[in-house]
Scaffold this motif. Structure first.
Motif, PDB file in Angstrom:
ATOM      1  N   ILE A  37       0.852  -1.184   0.000  1.00 29.02           N
ATOM      2  CA  ILE A  37       0.000   0.000   0.000  1.00 29.02           C
ATOM      3  C   ILE A  37       0.889   1.236   0.000  1.00 29.02           C
ATOM      4  O   ILE A  37       2.005   1.214   0.525  1.00 29.02           O
ATOM      5  N   GLN A  38       0.362   2.292  -0.619  1.00 33.75           N
ATOM      6  CA  GLN A  38       1.134   3.522  -0.717  1.00 33.75           C
ATOM      7  C   GLN A  38       0.173   4.702  -0.766  1.00 33.75           C
ATOM      8  O   GLN A  38      -0.856   4.646  -1.434  1.00 33.75           O
ATOM      9  N   PRO A  54       3.921  -7.905  -8.660  1.00 40.92           N
ATOM     10  CA  PRO A  54       3.636  -6.972  -7.575  1.00 40.92           C
ATOM     11  C   PRO A  54       2.407  -6.109  -7.864  1.00 40.92           C
ATOM     12  O   PRO A  54       2.116  -5.788  -9.015  1.00 40.92           O
ATOM     13  N   VAL A  55       1.714  -5.730  -6.793  1.00 44.46           N
ATOM     14  CA  VAL A  55       0.550  -4.853  -6.881  1.00 44.46           C
ATOM     15  C   VAL A  55       0.713  -3.750  -5.837  1.00 44.46           C
ATOM     16  O   VAL A  55       1.078  -4.022  -4.694  1.00 44.46           O
ATOM     17  N   THR A  56       0.434  -2.528  -6.259  1.00 38.15           N
ATOM     18  CA  THR A  56       0.428  -1.391  -5.335  1.00 38.15           C
ATOM     19  C   THR A  56      -0.987  -0.849  -5.243  1.00 38.15           C
ATOM     20  O   THR A  56      -1.609  -0.564  -6.267  1.00 38.15           O
ATOM     21  N   ALA A  93      -7.073   0.782   2.895  1.00 42.90           N
ATOM     22  CA  ALA A  93      -6.060   0.057   2.132  1.00 42.90           C
ATOM     23  C   ALA A  93      -5.368  -1.000   2.995  1.00 42.90           C
ATOM     24  O   ALA A  93      -5.026  -2.077   2.505  1.00 42.90           O
ATOM     25  N   VAL A  94      -5.185  -0.708   4.275  1.00 44.24           N
ATOM     26  CA  VAL A  94      -4.586  -1.681   5.194  1.00 44.24           C
ATOM     27  C   VAL A  94      -5.483  -2.918   5.283  1.00 44.24           C
ATOM     28  O   VAL A  94      -5.011  -4.062   5.180  1.00 44.24           O
ATOM     29  N   VAL A  95      -6.776  -2.688   5.450  1.00 43.39           N
ATOM     30  CA  VAL A  95      -7.739  -3.790   5.563  1.00 43.39           C
ATOM     31  C   VAL A  95      -7.812  -4.556   4.245  1.00 43.39           C
ATOM     32  O   VAL A  95      -7.806  -5.790   4.232  1.00 43.39           O
ATOM     33  N   HIS A 116       4.288  10.411  -3.877  1.00 45.59           N
ATOM     34  CA  HIS A 116       5.073  10.627  -5.098  1.00 45.59           C
ATOM     35  C   HIS A 116       6.240   9.661  -5.230  1.00 45.59           C
ATOM     36  O   HIS A 116       7.223   9.957  -5.887  1.00 45.59           O
ATOM     37  N   ALA A 117       6.159   8.527  -4.590  1.00 42.54           N
ATOM     38  CA  ALA A 117       7.185   7.500  -4.750  1.00 42.54           C
ATOM     39  C   ALA A 117       6.780   6.615  -5.923  1.00 42.54           C
ATOM     40  O   ALA A 117       5.590   6.422  -6.173  1.00 42.54           O
TER      41      ALA A 117
END
Length: 116
Positions: free
Chosen positions: A6-7, A90-92, A105-107, A12-13
């Motif tokens: 999660i981001q 990978p998934v963001t 997003a955490v859940v 802006h990363a």
């Protein structure tokens, strides 16, 4: 299976892998051209009623998480694009909440990791 991270959308990363916005509402101050997205999945986000009840109050997070997991269980089709993407790499998951520990997003990430 790729990792699911999660981001915060405002960080802006560079995001890794397939990138999905998982908020029901488009983030304030962010132009659609500014995000490299593989998808915006507003239906995977908590319902408007649940989101408003939670109000980003940390003391309500445990109950929010329980209610949100119930919503996800009622609509398993909403997470299918995320699980399919995770099969490939990978998934963001991008979210806009200020609180990095108490948000949907955490859940959702934890729900997806259990569903694999």
């Amino acid at each position: 299976m790729g990792p699911i991270v999660i981001q915060r959308v405002y960080d802006h990363a560079p995001a890794r892998g397939a990138v999905f916005l998982v908020d029901r509402v488009w983030p304030r101050g962010v132009r659609k051209d500014d995000l490299r997205l593989d998808g915006w999945l507003p239906d995977v986000a908590p319902s408007k009623e649940l989101r408003q009840w939670f109000g980003h109050r940390p003391e309500r997070f445990a109950e929010f998480a329980e209610r949100y997991r119930a919503e996800l269980a009622e609509h398993p089709e909403t997470v299918e694009p995320l699980l399919a993407a995770a099969e490939k790499g990978p998934v963001t998951l991008l979210y806009s909440a200020k609180d990095t520990e108490h948000n949907q997003a955490v859940v959702l990430r934890d729900h997806l990791q259990r569903a694999r």
